[in-house]
Design a protein around this motif. Structure first.
Motif, mmCIF file in Angstrom:
data_model
loop_
_atom_site.group_PDB
_atom_site.id
_atom_site.type_symbol
_atom_site.label_atom_id
_atom_site.label_comp_id
_atom_site.label_asym_id
_atom_site.label_seq_id
_atom_site.Cartn_x
_atom_site.Cartn_y
_atom_site.Cartn_z
ATOM 1 N N SER A 97 -2.873 10.324 -4.527
ATOM 2 C CA SER A 97 -3.593 9.547 -3.522
ATOM 3 C C SER A 97 -2.704 9.279 -2.319
ATOM 4 O O SER A 97 -1.532 8.955 -2.461
ATOM 5 C CB SER A 97 -4.041 8.203 -4.102
ATOM 6 N N GLU A 98 -3.301 9.393 -1.148
ATOM 7 C CA GLU A 98 -2.603 9.074 0.094
ATOM 8 C C GLU A 98 -3.480 8.126 0.892
ATOM 9 O O GLU A 98 -4.680 8.382 1.045
ATOM 10 C CB GLU A 98 -2.334 10.350 0.897
ATOM 11 N N VAL A 99 -2.909 7.024 1.378
ATOM 12 C CA VAL A 99 -3.671 6.057 2.154
ATOM 13 C C VAL A 99 -3.047 5.885 3.533
ATOM 14 O O VAL A 99 -1.846 6.058 3.710
ATOM 15 C CB VAL A 99 -3.772 4.682 1.449
ATOM 16 N N LEU A 129 -8.588 -0.665 9.823
ATOM 17 C CA LEU A 129 -9.152 0.668 9.626
ATOM 18 C C LEU A 129 -8.325 1.347 8.542
ATOM 19 O O LEU A 129 -7.101 1.411 8.649
ATOM 20 C CB LEU A 129 -9.078 1.487 10.921
ATOM 21 N N ALA A 130 -8.977 1.838 7.505
ATOM 22 C CA ALA A 130 -8.249 2.438 6.394
ATOM 23 C C ALA A 130 -8.906 3.748 5.988
ATOM 24 O O ALA A 130 -10.120 3.899 6.081
ATOM 25 C CB ALA A 130 -8.221 1.487 5.208
ATOM 26 N N LYS A 131 -8.082 4.677 5.538
ATOM 27 C CA LYS A 131 -8.585 5.984 5.105
ATOM 28 C C LYS A 131 -7.803 6.406 3.873
ATOM 29 O O LYS A 131 -6.577 6.281 3.831
ATOM 30 C CB LYS A 131 -8.382 7.010 6.228
ATOM 31 N N LYS A 143 -2.184 1.311 -6.145
ATOM 32 C CA LYS A 143 -0.723 1.339 -6.031
ATOM 33 C C LYS A 143 -0.276 1.814 -4.653
ATOM 34 O O LYS A 143 0.677 1.275 -4.080
ATOM 35 C CB LYS A 143 -0.130 2.219 -7.122
ATOM 36 N N ALA A 144 -0.955 2.818 -4.100
ATOM 37 C CA ALA A 144 -0.602 3.316 -2.768
ATOM 38 C C ALA A 144 -0.911 2.269 -1.695
ATOM 39 O O ALA A 144 -0.115 2.075 -0.767
ATOM 40 C CB ALA A 144 -1.360 4.609 -2.470
#
Length: 172
Positions: A97-99, A129-131, A143-144
């Motif tokens: 996962s990458e945030v 703003l999050a992706k 966790k990320a």
């Protein structure tokens, strides 16, 4: 993920709210039949810059959630929140996962989905703003997201770290 910016928080005088991120039923096949257990990911926060996550496992859902809450209270961290948003853009990777989280103008709201939204609401961030890219596994996303929030630094901590005044941080 060796991080020196993590600020641990004591739970003694905090009023924490918990949010269930995900619950998973796990089946173990034995000679006598199937045994069901439950795994719960829980995020707790005071909606004022403190957040933590925990994992609970038990044979009943309610017990798994309460174990997750107890575990989350042991892993609280302090996050800088400025005027309802974050100080700067931050990216973090955990597993697959990458945030990416970016500050937003007042009135924007929390533009995030699923596990990220639960973490950001628990911290008390109102505009962001999050992706999320890559895996949507809730364990890795939580966790990320918390890792990215721990990496954030406000202007006061930057000035203190460099040993200069606050005005020199902005003016160069």
């Amino acid at each position: 993920m060796a991080n020196t910016n993590i600020k641990r928080v004591r739970t003694s005088d905090l009023e924490l709210k918990d949010r269930l991120v995900s619950i998973n039923r796990v089946t173990k096949v034995t000679k006598g039949g199937r045994t069901f257990t439950f795994s719960a990911i829980v995020v707790v926060g005071n909606e004022n810059g403190v957040v933590g996550y925990g994992l609970g496992k038990a044979s009943e859902v309610t017990v798994a959630i309460s174990k997750g809450v107890e575990d989350a209270k042991k892993n609280l961290v302090k996050v800088p929140v400025l005027n309802g948003t974050i100080p700067h853009k931050q990216e973090m990777r955990f597993g697959g996962s990458e945030v990416m989280i970016r500050p937003a103008a007042p009135g924007t709201g929390i533009i995030a989905g699923g596990a990220m939204r639960a973490v950001l609401e628990s911290v008390g961030i109102k505009n962001v703003l999050a992706k999320s890219k890559g895996s949507s596994n809730p364990h890795n996303l939580v966790k990320a997201t918390i890792g990215a929030l721990c990496e954030l630094r406000d202007a006061h901590s930057v000035a203190q770290l460099r040993g200069i005044s606050l005005t020199k941080v902005f003016n160069g």
